[in-house]
Design a protein around this motif. Sequence first.
Motif, PDB file in Angstrom:
ATOM      1  N   GLY A  29      -6.366 -12.633  -3.976  1.00  0.00           N
ATOM      2  CA  GLY A  29      -6.214 -11.901  -2.490  1.00  0.00           C
ATOM      3  C   GLY A  29      -6.168 -10.609  -3.059  1.00  0.00           C
ATOM      4  N   ALA A  30      -6.451  -9.842  -1.977  1.00  0.00           N
ATOM      5  CA  ALA A  30      -6.664  -8.295  -1.861  1.00  0.00           C
ATOM      6  C   ALA A  30      -5.385  -7.663  -1.314  1.00  0.00           C
ATOM      7  N   VAL A  31      -5.255  -6.429  -1.822  1.00  0.00           N
ATOM      8  CA  VAL A  31      -4.030  -5.703  -1.433  1.00  0.00           C
ATOM      9  C   VAL A  31      -4.533  -4.902  -0.175  1.00  0.00           C
ATOM     10  N   SER A  32      -3.668  -4.958   0.737  1.00  0.00           N
ATOM     11  CA  SER A  32      -3.859  -4.308   2.192  1.00  0.00           C
ATOM     12  C   SER A  32      -4.191  -2.876   2.251  1.00  0.00           C
ATOM     13  N   VAL A  33      -3.864  -2.373   1.028  1.00  0.00           N
ATOM     14  CA  VAL A  33      -4.234  -0.451   0.962  1.00  0.00           C
ATOM     15  C   VAL A  33      -5.320  -0.572  -0.019  1.00  0.00           C
ATOM     16  N   SER A  42      -2.247  -9.462  -4.341  1.00  0.00           N
ATOM     17  CA  SER A  42      -1.562  -9.552  -2.959  1.00  0.00           C
ATOM     18  C   SER A  42      -0.226 -10.090  -3.345  1.00  0.00           C
ATOM     19  N   GLU A  45       1.870  -7.383  -4.518  1.00  0.00           N
ATOM     20  CA  GLU A  45       1.920  -6.442  -3.142  1.00  0.00           C
ATOM     21  C   GLU A  45       3.319  -6.721  -2.743  1.00  0.00           C
ATOM     22  N   LYS A  65      10.236  -2.834   4.511  1.00  0.00           N
ATOM     23  CA  LYS A  65       9.131  -3.774   4.975  1.00  0.00           C
ATOM     24  C   LYS A  65       8.604  -3.339   6.321  1.00  0.00           C
ATOM     25  N   ASN A  68       6.501  -0.348   6.364  1.00  0.00           N
ATOM     26  CA  ASN A  68       5.627  -0.335   5.581  1.00  0.00           C
ATOM     27  C   ASN A  68       5.462   0.622   4.414  1.00  0.00           C
ATOM     28  N   HIS A  71       3.277   0.450   0.953  1.00  0.00           N
ATOM     29  CA  HIS A  71       1.877   1.168   1.354  1.00  0.00           C
ATOM     30  C   HIS A  71       1.926   2.447   0.901  1.00  0.00           C
ATOM     31  N   LYS A  75       0.096   3.763  -2.734  1.00  0.00           N
ATOM     32  CA  LYS A  75      -0.753   4.947  -2.223  1.00  0.00           C
ATOM     33  C   LYS A  75      -0.576   6.046  -3.277  1.00  0.00           C
TER      34      LYS A  75
END
Length: 178
Positions: A29-33, A42, A45, A65, A68, A71, A75
């Motif tokens: 899975g991919a990260v949300s950022v 993921s 994460e 959480k 967020n 995130h 970053k």
Amino acid sequence: MMNRRIWIKQLMLAGGGILLLPACVNDEGAVSVPLKNISITSKQELLLADITETIIPKTNTPGAKELNLHHFVLKMFDDCYDATKQAGIVAGLKQFNDFAKDSAGDNFIALATNKKLQLLKTIAKDATVNADLKLFLTETRKLTIKGYSNSKYVLTKLRPYELVPGRFHGCVPVNKAV
């Protein structure tokens, strides 16, 4: 003889299928950022989100959480650290769950809150802990606190900004005018 429209339609469907194939194969899975310099899964994460929630839990105010903060931490790791620190941080994140299994007997996410706190204290204070793991936790803690204190919720609800000149909050009570 094949109709040109049918041929173009079939070609587009095949091309779309080829483009979707990598997404179906990738079980991590991919990260949300979107990240440019570091690569995490993921699951990692979610682990980072749980670590930040342990550092700043939800009480009568939102926790990490809900805001967020993971995130923000990701970053900052991706944009503001040099390549050697990024490599150490990612290595520490990858080692974190293994350390939790060895020390507490289970994945970090499955542990009770008091065991999570004890594990974080152990990593911070124990001199025998891997340097990458210690770096990861130190930087995560620092950025979580920074992100929380600069979040929209804190700056609008807990410490609202007042325009200059603002109120005077003196430290000595004045009983009478001189």
